[in-house]
Design an enzyme around this catalytic site. Structure first.
Site, mmCIF file in Angstrom:
data_model
loop_
_atom_site.group_PDB
_atom_site.id
_atom_site.type_symbol
_atom_site.label_atom_id
_atom_site.label_comp_id
_atom_site.label_asym_id
_atom_site.label_seq_id
_atom_site.Cartn_x
_atom_site.Cartn_y
_atom_site.Cartn_z
ATOM 1 N N ARG A 123 0.829 -1.212 0.000
ATOM 2 C CA ARG A 123 0.000 0.000 0.000
ATOM 3 C C ARG A 123 0.861 1.258 0.000
ATOM 4 N NH1 ARG A 123 -0.873 4.883 2.296
ATOM 5 N NH2 ARG A 123 -0.386 3.987 4.342
ATOM 6 N N HIS B 64 10.307 6.832 8.238
ATOM 7 C CA HIS B 64 10.869 6.966 6.893
ATOM 8 C C HIS B 64 12.386 7.121 7.020
ATOM 9 C CE1 HIS B 64 7.247 7.615 4.199
ATOM 10 N NE2 HIS B 64 6.743 7.376 5.392
ATOM 11 N N CYS C 242 6.148 10.052 0.456
ATOM 12 C CA CYS C 242 4.908 10.828 0.602
ATOM 13 C C CYS C 242 4.944 12.033 -0.333
ATOM 14 C CB CYS C 242 4.749 11.298 2.045
ATOM 15 S SG CYS C 242 3.264 12.277 2.305
ATOM 16 N N ASN D 266 10.036 4.232 3.107
ATOM 17 C CA ASN D 266 9.965 3.687 4.455
ATOM 18 C C ASN D 266 11.208 2.866 4.761
ATOM 19 O OD1 ASN D 266 6.977 4.244 5.173
ATOM 20 N ND2 ASN D 266 6.864 3.337 3.147
#
Length: 300
Positions: A16, A208, A239, A248
């Site tokens: 995701r 992150h 992001c 991440n």
């Protein structure tokens, strides 16, 4: 003396969070192959997809099929930004749902054109509706350390926002260093504060790796008492509303650190790398995490 847990849970967010903003379209069958390879690696909690408008996030247009076709193993979480997304998720058969709000007003305005307070109020009826149907609800708290527009975030504001979600009956908080600017002292201090003030709440840390501090921040969070961490195979992610923030922390690197500390995860580092190899040809940039490089060089 280090205080370390005997066991840690890694929540995989690659399918995701990792793929959501990927510029290269990833086919449904390739996503499913990635997900199933991660399950084979021993991952039992995973963010599968996001029920958002395909107009704004075309990568997630296959969300319903992903939920329906994924093997039913463990906890499978889907992101739902609003009531429409939640309804679609339930229709597809989802039983675990994530909602998200940033501590920073500026971040929320850039992301969903609402202030933090407006975002929480809009989610309240959605969460209550989900809980009435017995759905597991995870609240993702973005910009818990820094905001790309406002800078350093006051820890008291993080606690206040978390408390508002707890009052709504959520099951879990995922507290994120969205920008990737936190350092280990800040990680320890915030998570110690959250654990002290919210002792009965399930808390997950989400880092992150923008400044290559994520592993150190995870270690510091463990010292504070955290034993749940979001991670993304291959370090995928980023992001779009956080300028400069990279992906991440990599699942394979976190799992390796836990192995080296004799902390049980139930996850095979080698099999996570095999899952990364499944998705690597379908993303727009080379994957160069530490353990994946060793895997490719047959040194793992």
């Amino acid at each position: 003396m280090f205080i370390l847990p005997e066991e840690v849970t890694l929540i995989e967010v690659g399918p995701r969070d990792g793929l959501q903003n990927e510029s290269k379209h990833v086919l449904e069958e390739d996503k499913l192959a990635f997900i199933h390879a991660l399950q084979e690696a021993g991952i039992t909690e995973m963010e599968l997809t996001s029920f958002v408008s395909p107009k704004w996030v075309p990568q997630m247009a296959d969300a319903a099929n992903i939920v329906k076709k994924t093997k039913k193993i463990g906890k499978q979480i889907v992101l739902t930004p609003n009531e429409k997304g939640a309804d679609l998720a339930l229709e597809a058969g989802a039983r675990s749902v994530a909602v998200f709000v940033g501590v920073s007003n500026s971040f929320n305005k850039k992301n969903i054109n609402r202030t933090t307070d407006e975002s929480v109020e809009a989610l309240k009826p959605v969460i209550l509706k989900l809980k009435e149907q017995g759905i597991y609800v995870r609240a993702c708290i973005s910009t818990a350390f820094y905001c790309p527009f406002e800078g350093k975030i006051n820890p008291d504001s993080v606690v206040e926002l978390c408390l508002r979600f707890i009052e709504m009956g959520i099951d879990e908080l995922s507290v994120a260093d969205t920008v990737g600017r936190a350092n280990p002292r800040e990680s320890f201090d915030l998570f110690k504060k959250l654990i002290d003030e919210l002792p009965k709440v399930l808390i997950t840390a989400h880092f992150h790796d923008t400044r290559k501090m994520a592993i150190a921040n995870i270690f510091a969070a463990m010292q504070a008492g955290i034993d749940r961490f979001d991670s993304s195979a291959g370090g995928l992610g980023g992001c779009p509303f956080s300028p400069g923030a990279t992906g991440n922390v990599a699942t394979e690197d976190v799992a390796h650190m836990m192995d080296s500390l004799n902390i049980h995860t139930g996850i095979s580092v080698k099999k996570v790398c095999e899952a990364v190899a499944v998705i690597a040809p379908h993303v727009s940039h080379p994957i160069e995490t530490g353990m994946y490089r060793l895997f490719l060089n047959e040194q793992l």
